[in-house]
Design an enzyme around this catalytic site. Structure first.
Site, PDB file in Angstrom:
ATOM      1  N   CYS A   1      -3.129   8.330   3.613  1.00 16.91           N
ATOM      2  CA  CYS A   1      -3.039   7.889   2.254  1.00 16.91           C
ATOM      3  C   CYS A   1      -3.949   7.932   1.171  1.00 16.91           C
ATOM      4  O   CYS A   1      -3.955   7.919   0.054  1.00 16.91           O
ATOM      5  CB  CYS A   1      -2.933   6.447   2.223  1.00 16.91           C
ATOM      6  SG  CYS A   1      -4.065   5.299   3.400  1.00 16.91           S
TER       7      CYS A   1
ATOM      8  N   GLU B   1       0.917  -1.093  -0.186  1.00 20.63           N
ATOM      9  CA  GLU B   1       0.174  -0.004  -0.161  1.00 20.63           C
ATOM     10  C   GLU B   1       0.985   1.154  -0.052  1.00 20.63           C
ATOM     11  O   GLU B   1       1.386   1.353   1.143  1.00 20.63           O
ATOM     12  CB  GLU B   1      -0.795  -0.009   1.308  1.00 20.63           C
ATOM     13  CG  GLU B   1      -1.786  -1.078   1.537  1.00 20.63           C
ATOM     14  CD  GLU B   1      -3.021  -1.312   0.562  1.00 20.63           C
ATOM     15  OE1 GLU B   1      -3.306  -0.295  -0.162  1.00 20.63           O
ATOM     16  OE2 GLU B   1      -3.287  -2.423   0.186  1.00 20.63           O
TER      17      GLU B   1
HETATM   18  P1  NAP Z   1       8.347   5.041   4.455  1.00 20.62           P
HETATM   19  O1  NAP Z   1       9.645   5.764   4.691  1.00 20.62           O
HETATM   20  O2  NAP Z   1       8.146   4.235   3.209  1.00 20.62           O
HETATM   21  O3  NAP Z   1       8.169   4.107   5.896  1.00 20.62           O
HETATM   22  C1  NAP Z   1       7.246   3.253   6.006  1.00 20.62           C
HETATM   23  C2  NAP Z   1       7.625   1.987   6.876  1.00 20.62           C
HETATM   24  O4  NAP Z   1       8.796   1.210   6.187  1.00 20.62           O
HETATM   25  C3  NAP Z   1       8.345   2.347   8.149  1.00 20.62           C
HETATM   26  O5  NAP Z   1       7.830   1.499   9.092  1.00 20.62           O
HETATM   27  C4  NAP Z   1       9.835   2.525   7.739  1.00 20.62           C
HETATM   28  O6  NAP Z   1      10.464   2.358   9.186  1.00 20.62           O
HETATM   29  C5  NAP Z   1      10.038   1.154   6.922  1.00 20.62           C
HETATM   30  N1  NAP Z   1      10.988   1.145   6.029  1.00 20.62           N
HETATM   31  C6  NAP Z   1      11.977   2.163   5.645  1.00 20.62           C
HETATM   32  N2  NAP Z   1      12.915   1.716   4.950  1.00 20.62           N
HETATM   33  C7  NAP Z   1      12.741   0.341   4.879  1.00 20.62           C
HETATM   34  C8  NAP Z   1      13.532  -0.489   4.294  1.00 20.62           C
HETATM   35  N3  NAP Z   1      14.559  -0.347   3.381  1.00 20.62           N
HETATM   36  N4  NAP Z   1      13.005  -1.730   4.503  1.00 20.62           N
HETATM   37  C9  NAP Z   1      12.037  -2.186   5.261  1.00 20.62           C
HETATM   38  N5  NAP Z   1      11.388  -1.189   5.664  1.00 20.62           N
HETATM   39  C10 NAP Z   1      11.570   0.145   5.708  1.00 20.62           C
HETATM   40  O7  NAP Z   1       7.059   5.756   4.540  1.00 20.62           O
HETATM   41  P2  NAP Z   1       6.862   7.098   5.198  1.00 20.62           P
HETATM   42  O8  NAP Z   1       7.474   8.292   4.702  1.00 20.62           O
HETATM   43  O9  NAP Z   1       6.611   6.641   6.649  1.00 20.62           O
HETATM   44  O10 NAP Z   1       5.088   7.010   4.991  1.00 20.62           O
HETATM   45  C11 NAP Z   1       4.415   8.068   4.234  1.00 20.62           C
HETATM   46  C12 NAP Z   1       4.117   7.326   2.945  1.00 20.62           C
HETATM   47  O11 NAP Z   1       3.229   6.156   3.187  1.00 20.62           O
HETATM   48  C13 NAP Z   1       3.382   8.251   1.906  1.00 20.62           C
HETATM   49  O12 NAP Z   1       3.970   8.248   0.719  1.00 20.62           O
HETATM   50  C14 NAP Z   1       1.863   7.788   2.012  1.00 20.62           C
HETATM   51  O13 NAP Z   1       1.386   7.834   0.598  1.00 20.62           O
HETATM   52  C15 NAP Z   1       2.454   6.220   2.336  1.00 20.62           C
HETATM   53  N6  NAP Z   1       1.164   5.635   2.904  1.00 20.62           N
HETATM   54  C16 NAP Z   1       0.401   4.588   2.272  1.00 20.62           C
HETATM   55  C17 NAP Z   1      -0.816   4.251   2.960  1.00 20.62           C
HETATM   56  C18 NAP Z   1      -1.720   3.206   2.027  1.00 20.62           C
HETATM   57  O14 NAP Z   1      -2.415   2.761   2.707  1.00 20.62           O
HETATM   58  N7  NAP Z   1      -1.559   3.196   0.808  1.00 20.62           N
HETATM   59  C19 NAP Z   1      -1.200   4.415   3.987  1.00 20.62           C
HETATM   60  C20 NAP Z   1      -0.543   5.198   4.941  1.00 20.62           C
HETATM   61  C21 NAP Z   1       0.795   5.924   4.160  1.00 20.62           C
HETATM   62  P3  NAP Z   1      11.245   3.417  10.036  1.00 20.62           P
HETATM   63  O15 NAP Z   1      10.068   4.461  10.146  1.00 20.62           O
HETATM   64  O16 NAP Z   1      11.786   2.920  10.830  1.00 20.62           O
HETATM   65  O17 NAP Z   1      12.277   4.170   8.711  1.00 20.62           O
END
Ligand code: NAP
Length: 690
Positions: free
Chosen positions: A300, A261
């Protein structure tokens, strides 16, 4: 200082290494410290597989549902809930933002608990769809069996809904019988920890069925490194992280299932007919403002692109700007605040950078607010920012996700153009369309459906009951194609099935009956000497059967039935008209007359274990019944559904009504409630006078 702990392999683990502060979004005060888990991260997966999985698989779907229901109620209890609300304010969420996360999350557990009890058997396996007959003589058939995968689901969650995001993934996995390892996003990990602590300390969940692992890369990699074909990764977050996970050998080489997602530039479309002054125009502006400001736009599903007909552009811009000016931006703890800060300063910087990028293709319509009551330096406050695209087709507008209170107005000419512009987002979670003209709405909804997981059609009629553009609901699928990640979560039992292996099991009907627990056509039946309706729920066995006596259907029966019910359809009244029909050879009996006569043949009249007939499934009138036909019924106990503690269970009876030539006139499942023996599992004790 509170250190965020992990709960793995049956114990809470406080990390000992150097940590980093997690700050209150509004004040900058340190709320908690987060350090690498330090625990044996890979052991969490093994513990889930060897302890949590077997414990869950011991339980039936209904027993798992009862646990989820209790966990949901636990989180909704005042003390628990308020503890979570207090922490949620620190993430920048207002009371209503937190309601979506906390009570919405608990609501998902309750919803899954209810659906599982209604829609799944009280057993450990489920059958997907109908039995497939593979031979003419019914000696070789197949069932699609659903059994839980024997791995773990690793959740990797986004920061914005630390409770809901965790529980909406937990619920379907738990019902399926698959344990979860939750990896919360760092910025809000303390809130996820508090919710997990409440659940774990309640002792409701089987040990190992839910673990919490506060580890980030590179530490997280050792968990991913040990995932394989029975495991799954449920990821919510950015497209960049999703791309890294897609390339991970756990997915590419060992076929762990990955559900993504990701980013989504969701659209709201005002239909051409929804001119200023109409209810739908007002609903559109209200929804865009709600979606920009709820959770400070860090949703999201938030509306990033607001498409309006060119001729309504100025009016829409004016109405939106005015409504946004009225939004009070401030401390989330203050009940008069309409929008709190973003989750932290880094997130605000990221959103500011995205707005700067968008401004190359758009001009601001509204981007200021009064911040006099807050500390705008320590707090991650930002004004709701509405832009207007200078070029509606600019790629920047359709591909730049500003994950904050930001939306861009995009003018369009025709409905075809609106459909094209929406698709330029590359696939989204949700779009909403606003209007009262059915043709316009149909063209819009069908035009954009291919690019969306969910489409909300807004008009006056549904507005009072609508749950809104931004709310994924447990019975509906959540997820979208393309840029949105191509994944799918929830969707009621669809989400449960996703955690189970669907296996086509082929064999003789007898073997399939044994494996599925349901009577399969062609398998052995036991003709009952007395009447199976005299057996209690526990005495009754799948395959118990009765063949009734017969009765002749006469013209007088048909005429009397027509008279007493008022059903005077020509085929029951007029020989010649009936004969002209391509379906009948002459006057026919009512289908409902046949059912009623069948009931008269098979019902046991006295008070007994059969408490009620609560419906009929799969009814088909296979052949017409003509005057003079002699019909009888064959009933076979097809499926039993135990209902714990109610004193009775549900029994489905495969029912065939056939004529003197052995042709089946009607086939259906009669659904009954059958009492347990007196005193057994909730059934009343036998009265003393008997
Ligand atoms: P993110 O940086 O991708 O982080 C999401 C999760 O992934 C966090 O738990 C993060 O851990 C972890 N993570 C980061 N790098 C990783 C890696 N290399 N391997 C495994 N896990 C890793 O996203 P964000 O900035 O926190 O969230 C915002 C984004 O999420 C936005 O783009 C939004 O559109 C999207 N979103 C989508 C939905 C949906 O349902 N489609 C819902 C909510 C948000 P850490 O926090 O420890 O770095």
């Amino acid at each position: 200082m509170q250190r965020v702990e992990s709960y793995t392999a049956g114990a809470w683990r406080r990390p000992s290494g150097e940590g980093r502060p997690l700050r209150d979004a509004a004040t900058g005060r340190v709320v908690a410290e987060l350090a690498p888990a330090g625990a044996d991260v890979a052991a969490a997966a093994e513990y889930g597989r060897t302890v949590g999985g077997p414990a869950l698989r011991e339980l039936t779907f209904h027993q798992r549902a009862a646990i989820l229901r209790d966990a949901g109620r636990l989180l909704l209890a005042d003390q628990a809930k308020e503890q979570l609300y207090d922490l949620s304010y620190c993430t920048g969420a207002t009371r209503s933002d937190s309601w979506i996360d906390i009570e919405g999350g608990a609501g998902v557990l309750l919803s899954y608990a209810g659906k599982a009890r209604r829609e799944l058997p009280n057993s450990r396996v489920a059958v997907d769809g109908a039995i497939e007959a593979l031979s003419r003589d019914d000696s070789f058939s197949a069932a699609h069996l659903l059994t839980p995968r024997k791995g773990v689901e690793v959740q990797i969650n986004a920061f914005n809904f630390p409770v809901w995001g965790m529980l909406e993934k937990l619920a379907p996995a738990f019902i399926a019988g698959v344990p979860s390892v939750v990896k919360p996003a760092s910025p809000t990990a303390y809130l996820a920890e508090a919710a997990v602590r409440l659940i774990i300390e309640s002792g409701l969940l089987p040990e190992g069925s839910m673990q919490l692992l506060c580890a980030s890369p590179p530490e997280l990699d050792s968990l991913l490194d040990c995932l394989g074909g029975q495991d799954s990764i449920a990821f919510t977050g950015s497209a960049a992280t999703a791309a890294a996970l897609r390339a991970h050998p756990a997915v590419t080489a060992r076929a762990a299932r990955l559900n993504v997602e990701a980013d989504s530039l969701n659209a709201a479309v005002l239909a051409p007919g929804a001119a200023p002054g109409t209810a739908e125009f007002d609903l559109f502006t209200a929804e865009v403002v709600t979606e920009m400001t709820a959770k400070a736009g860090q949703k999201c599903t938030a509306i990033r692109r607001a498409l309006v007909p060119e001729r309504h552009l100025d009016a829409a811009a004016e109405a939106l700007a005015e409504a946004l000016r009225a939004v009070a931006v401030g401390d989330p703890r203050d009940r008069s605040t309409g929008m709190g800060p973003l989750v932290g300063l880094a997130q605000r910087d990221e959103v500011a950078a995205s707005v700067a990028a968008l401004r190359e293709a758009a001009v601001p319509v509204a981007d200021s607010c009064d911040l006099s009551g807050v500390d705008p330096v320590a707090g991650a406050f930002m004004a709701p920012t509405l832009l207007q695209a200078t070029d509606p087709r600019s790629e920047t507008v359709h591909t730049t996700e500003a994950f904050g209170p930001v939306s861009t107005l995009v003018p369009y000419g025709s409905i075809d153009e609106a459909v094209e512009l929406v698709a330029a987002g590359g696939g989204s979670l949700v779009a909403s369309v606003y209007g009262a003209d059915r043709d316009e709405i149909t063209d819009l909804a069908l035009g954009i459906a291919s690019h969306h997981g969910r489409v909300l059609i807004v008009d006056q009629a549904m507005a009072p009951a609508s749950t809104g553009h931004g709310s994924p609901l447990p019975p509906l699928v959540h997820g979208g194609p393309g840029r949105a990640g191509g994944g799918q979560e929830m969707g009621g039992m669809r989400g449960v099935h996703a955690h189970m292996q669907r296996t086509a099991v082929q064999g003789s009907p007898d073997m399939l009956t044994a494996v599925t627990g349901e009577h399969v056509d062609g398998s052995v039946t036991r003709e009952h000497k007395g009447h199976p309706f005299k057996l209690t729920f526990d005495e009754l066995e799948v395959g118990d059967s009765i063949t009734t006596g017969s009765r002749t259907v006469t013209r007088a029966d048909i005429a009397a039935f027509a008279e007493s019910t008022g059903d005077k359809f020509y085929a029951h009244m007029d020989d010649e008209a009936a004969a002209r029909s391509p379906i009948f050879n002459g006057l026919v009996a009512h289908g409902y007359l046949v059912l009623s006569f069948a009931a008269g043949l098979f019902v046991w009249p006295d008070e007994g274990p059969v408490l009620a007939n609560y419906g009929i499934d799969r009814l088909r009138f296979a052949k017409p019944t003509y005057p003079g036909d002699e019909i009888h019924a064959v009933l076979t106990c097809k499926r039993k559904r135990k209902l714990d503690g109610r004193g009775y269970g549900e029994v489905a009876w495969d029912t065939r009504v056939a004529n003197q030539h052995g042709e089946v006139n009607a086939a259906y499942d009669v659904l009954t409630m059958v009492a347990n023996a007196p005193g057994v599992d909730g059934a009343p004790e036998a009265s003393g006078d008997g």
